[in-house]
Design an enzyme around this catalytic site. Structure first.
Site, short mmCIF file in Angstrom:
data_model
loop_
_atom_site.label_atom_id
_atom_site.label_comp_id
_atom_site.label_asym_id
_atom_site.label_seq_id
_atom_site.Cartn_x
_atom_site.Cartn_y
_atom_site.Cartn_z
N ASP A 1 -0.80 4.32 0.85
CA ASP A 1 -1.42 5.27 1.76
C ASP A 1 -0.71 5.23 3.11
O ASP A 1 -0.09 4.22 3.48
CB ASP A 1 -2.92 5.01 1.93
N GLU B 1 -5.12 0.87 2.91
CA GLU B 1 -4.76 -0.13 3.91
C GLU B 1 -4.82 0.44 5.32
O GLU B 1 -5.20 -0.23 6.26
CB GLU B 1 -3.35 -0.68 3.64
N GLU B 2 -4.45 1.72 5.45
CA GLU B 2 -4.43 2.35 6.77
C GLU B 2 -5.82 2.84 7.18
O GLU B 2 -6.02 3.21 8.34
CB GLU B 2 -3.45 3.53 6.77
N HIS C 1 4.38 4.68 12.05
CA HIS C 1 3.30 5.49 12.63
C HIS C 1 3.80 6.49 13.68
O HIS C 1 2.99 7.18 14.29
CB HIS C 1 2.21 4.61 13.25
N GLU D 1 4.88 -5.71 4.00
CA GLU D 1 4.78 -4.97 5.26
C GLU D 1 6.07 -5.09 6.07
O GLU D 1 6.78 -6.10 5.97
CB GLU D 1 3.62 -5.52 6.10
N HIS E 1 0.83 -1.20 0.00
CA HIS E 1 0.00 0.00 0.00
C HIS E 1 0.86 1.25 0.00
O HIS E 1 1.98 1.26 0.53
CB HIS E 1 -0.95 0.01 1.21
N ASP F 1 6.44 2.25 6.74
CA ASP F 1 5.15 1.59 6.52
C ASP F 1 4.38 2.33 5.44
O ASP F 1 3.64 3.25 5.72
CB ASP F 1 4.38 1.59 7.84
#
Length: 384
Positions: A75, A139-140, A357, A168, A73, A106
């Site tokens: 996003d 995805e997030e 994150h 990931e 992903h 990520d």
């Protein structure tokens, strides 16, 4: 001698990070990948749904006897307090061999690494088979219009992957130390206990929703779901919020809300846990004569790709490049592998995920190069 210039995964990561693609925005990230893959001979298509952009790309003829897939992903989560960052969150600046920016870990570096590996591989040694790259922009977020939309597109258009690797970040501390062969299930349950408001000096004239809610939360949190299984840790239930919205100390509130999050192994299913929770709710409802409403959201069921040829091939490539023998694990949260597992066998391998994150999210530049080398080795081994 090679007649092409290899794709630099660090440059590609930087280009992707500079796109502020906070879900559901894309801001050009998938366009960069579309151009790269199209130029390398991949057949590309958009599988957009619900305002989300999703990119499907395939090299090789449709229906080939072997098809290796990558999923990821572009996003990212919001930056949070931008003033707390010491580097611009979408600047992709490199300092002392480390690139900073939201999505560096990520998982824009993972996407860049497998896209670069795939492009170089098909240009240098065109395989007898096909390579599929499926990248989502959801995805997030809610994850309902992302990889699920890509899989629906594949189903409707006769596309398939025989096996898939999700890029990931999987390594807790050291590059190469962990491959994910499954994930725990995840579900959230919200509760609303409805009583009767009254004066705290006259509790007999009210029906306080707090005691039944506290009793319910205690029963749920103190219950041992299981002790773990062969491939999974013990399931967990966490009370994540209890609230009345009541600022007054002389008022018994009319209602109370709460929520729990459950991460569960293959001992359970979302349905079996929902049934258990309903039994507990009925018992409390009858004991306290209150109304209790529940809302269950199952984000994903637990799954495992049993150790076998796929995990052994990925582990062999990881060890050959890093010198580290990876652990096969099912720890951590959820990922889009929970959707891919219904299509084909799937494992996950990527970077060290310590800063994902977080403020000043970052990745070591040498790890991006190393990850591309691992993915290239996996492709060579799969199509050997």
């Amino acid at each position: 001698m090679s007649q092409f210039t290899p794709v630099d995964p660090v440059d590609l990561t930087a280009a992707l990070v500079r796109c502020p693609s906070v879900t559901p925005a894309d801001e050009g990230a998938l366009d960069i990948l579309h151009e790269l893959l199209s130029d390398a001979g991949f057949t590309c298509a958009w599988a957009d749904r619900g305002g989300i952009r999703n990119l499907f790309a395939r090299w090789g003829a449709q229906g080939n006897t072997r098809s290796f897939g990558f999923n990821g992903h572009t996003d990212v989560v919001p930056v949070g307090d931008e003033a707390a960052w010491t580097m611009p969150p979408f600047g992709a600046q490199i300092k002392d061999g480390i690139m900073y920016g939201r999505g560096t870990t990520d998982m824009k570096s993972g996407v860049a690494a497998f896209a670069a590996a795939a492009v170089d591989f098909v240009r240098e040694t065109p395989p007898d088979g096909s390579i599929v790259i499926a990248i989502t922009g959801d995805e997030e977020g809610e994850s309902i219009d992302g990889t699920l939309a890509l899989l629906e597109y594949m189903e409707n258009n006769g596309e398939r992957m025989d096996v898939c690797l999700v890029g990931e970040p999987t390594c807790p501390n050291t590059m190469g130390e962990m491959i994910k062969i499954g994930r725990r299930g995840s579900m959230t349950v919200k509760f609303r206990v409805i009583g009767k408001q009254g004066h705290s000096a006259y509790p007999h004239r009210a029906n306080n929703p707090l005691p039944p809610m506290m009793r319910l939360m205690d029963r749920l949190a103190s219950h041992e779901l299981d002790t773990g299984t062969d491939h999974f840790d013990q399931s967990t239930l966490a009370v994540v919020t209890v609230d009345t919205g009541n600022p007054a100390t002389n008022v018994i509130p009319a209602e109370c809300t709460a929520a729990v999050n459950i991460r569960f192994n293959d001992t359970h299913s979302g349905a079996s846990l929902s049934a258990w929770i309903e039994e507990e709710v009925v018992a409390i409802r009858e004991a306290y004569s209150v109304e209790i409403e529940t809302l269950v959201k199952i984000s994903g069921e637990s799954f495992i790709t049993p150790p076998g040829d796929l995990s052994a091939m990925v582990a062999g490539a990881v060890e050959a490049v890093t010198g580290v023998s990876p652990e096969l694990s099912t720890t951590g949260g959820t990922s889009d592998a929970r959707f891919v597992k219904s299509h084909c066998p799937v494992v996950e391998f990527g970077l060290v995920g310590q800063s994902m994150h977080q403020v000043d999210e970052h990745v070591r530049v040498d790890h991006i190069h190393e990850l591309k080398t691992i993915y290239s080795r996996i492709l060579r081994d799969y199509f050997a």
